[in-house]
Design an enzyme around this catalytic site. Structure first.
Site, PDB file in Angstrom:
ATOM      1  N   GLY A  47       0.786  -1.163  -0.014  1.00 36.10           N
ATOM      2  CA  GLY A  47       0.064   0.137   0.077  1.00 36.10           C
ATOM      3  C   GLY A  47       0.877   1.294  -0.068  1.00 36.10           C
ATOM      4  O   GLY A  47       2.062   1.127   0.405  1.00 36.10           O
ATOM      5  N   GLN A  52       2.847  10.461   1.227  1.00 35.00           N
ATOM      6  CA  GLN A  52       4.292   9.745   1.347  1.00 35.00           C
ATOM      7  C   GLN A  52       5.080  10.094   0.139  1.00 35.00           C
ATOM      8  O   GLN A  52       6.314   9.887   0.199  1.00 35.00           O
ATOM      9  CB  GLN A  52       4.125   7.905   1.260  1.00 35.00           C
ATOM     10  N   CYS A  96       6.406   0.106   7.029  1.00 32.92           N
ATOM     11  CA  CYS A  96       6.186   1.404   6.003  1.00 32.92           C
ATOM     12  C   CYS A  96       7.195   1.807   5.212  1.00 32.92           C
ATOM     13  O   CYS A  96       8.451   1.846   5.839  1.00 32.92           O
ATOM     14  CB  CYS A  96       5.630   2.604   7.201  1.00 32.92           C
ATOM     15  N   LEU A  97       7.007   2.223   4.057  1.00 29.85           N
ATOM     16  CA  LEU A  97       8.133   2.572   3.149  1.00 29.85           C
ATOM     17  C   LEU A  97       8.635   3.872   3.809  1.00 29.85           C
ATOM     18  O   LEU A  97       9.832   4.228   3.310  1.00 29.85           O
ATOM     19  CB  LEU A  97       7.540   2.997   1.841  1.00 29.85           C
ATOM     20  N   HIS A 138      -3.821   1.472   7.809  1.00 31.58           N
ATOM     21  CA  HIS A 138      -2.552   2.159   7.835  1.00 31.58           C
ATOM     22  C   HIS A 138      -2.451   3.274   6.766  1.00 31.58           C
ATOM     23  O   HIS A 138      -1.872   4.197   7.077  1.00 31.58           O
ATOM     24  CB  HIS A 138      -1.522   0.919   7.537  1.00 31.58           C
ATOM     25  N   GLU A 139      -3.075   2.831   5.606  1.00 28.32           N
ATOM     26  CA  GLU A 139      -2.558   3.969   4.620  1.00 28.32           C
ATOM     27  C   GLU A 139      -3.768   5.073   4.875  1.00 28.32           C
ATOM     28  O   GLU A 139      -3.414   6.195   4.549  1.00 28.32           O
ATOM     29  CB  GLU A 139      -3.264   3.379   3.171  1.00 28.32           C
ATOM     30  N   HIS A 142      -2.147   7.755   7.036  1.00 32.04           N
ATOM     31  CA  HIS A 142      -1.348   8.511   6.467  1.00 32.04           C
ATOM     32  C   HIS A 142      -1.880   9.868   5.983  1.00 32.04           C
ATOM     33  O   HIS A 142      -1.447  10.869   5.953  1.00 32.04           O
ATOM     34  CB  HIS A 142      -0.613   8.075   5.116  1.00 32.04           C
TER      35      HIS A 142
HETATM   36 NI    NI Z   1       2.997   3.518   5.463  1.00 26.84          NI
END
Ligand code: NI
Length: 166
Positions: A47, A52, A96-97, A138-139, A142
């Protein structure tokens, strides 16, 4: 299309609340294509959220199909997503990236109902559970300026340094 650089903690723009998308136009679809390419370029990414890559709009892409043991809807572009119902709670490990050096144990709702729009403004509604529900939560976090490290109960007990593979 282009892979965009992913912002990482503690970049301040990851803490901003993203703005709703108002125009479902070609510019939106181009930005979504870049976001997806960036997600696919990441290690094992399931995701990604627009903030981000420094795009302050309420857009996420999720793809929980890598864990077929959980029911999932495959690749989804979710514009202006909202969780309208949820139940249960379960602890699970997240990465997470934007937080490349850690994973963490995070409590999430077990099941949820999500409403959103697709890239052309069409309404979407999904029931999600398990891994896919976790990815969606989670997304969407953000979009509200939250990272999973903000959700762990104890940074000492629930955060884990990623092993470095050489
Ligand atoms: Ni993330």
């Amino acid at each position: 299309m282009a892979v965009r650089p992913v912002l990482t903690f503690p970049d301040e723009s990851l803490k901003r609340t993203a703005e709703p998308v108002e125009a479902f136009d070609d510019a939106l679809r181009r930005a979504v294509a870049d976001l997806e390419e960036t997600m696919r370029a990441g290690p094992a990414a399931v995701g990604i959220a627009a903030p981000q890559v420094g795009w302050g709009r309420r857009v996420v892409i999720i793809d929980a199909s890598a864990r077929p043991q959980w029911p999932n809807h495959g690749r989804l572009v979710l514009v202006n997503p909202e969780i309208v119902a949820w139940e249960g709670s379960v602890v699970g490990r997240e990465g997470c990236l934007s937080v490349p050096d850690y994973t963490g144990n995070v409590v999430r709702a077990e099941r949820l109902t999500l409403e959103a729009f697709d890239e052309r403004g069409g309404p979407l509604r999904y029931e999600m559970e398990g891994f896919e529900a976790r990815v969606a939560q989670h997304e969407i976090d953000h979009l509200n300026g939250l990272l999973f490290i903000d959700r762990v109960v104890s940074r000492r007990k629930d955060l884990f340094r990623r092993k470095v593979y050489r």
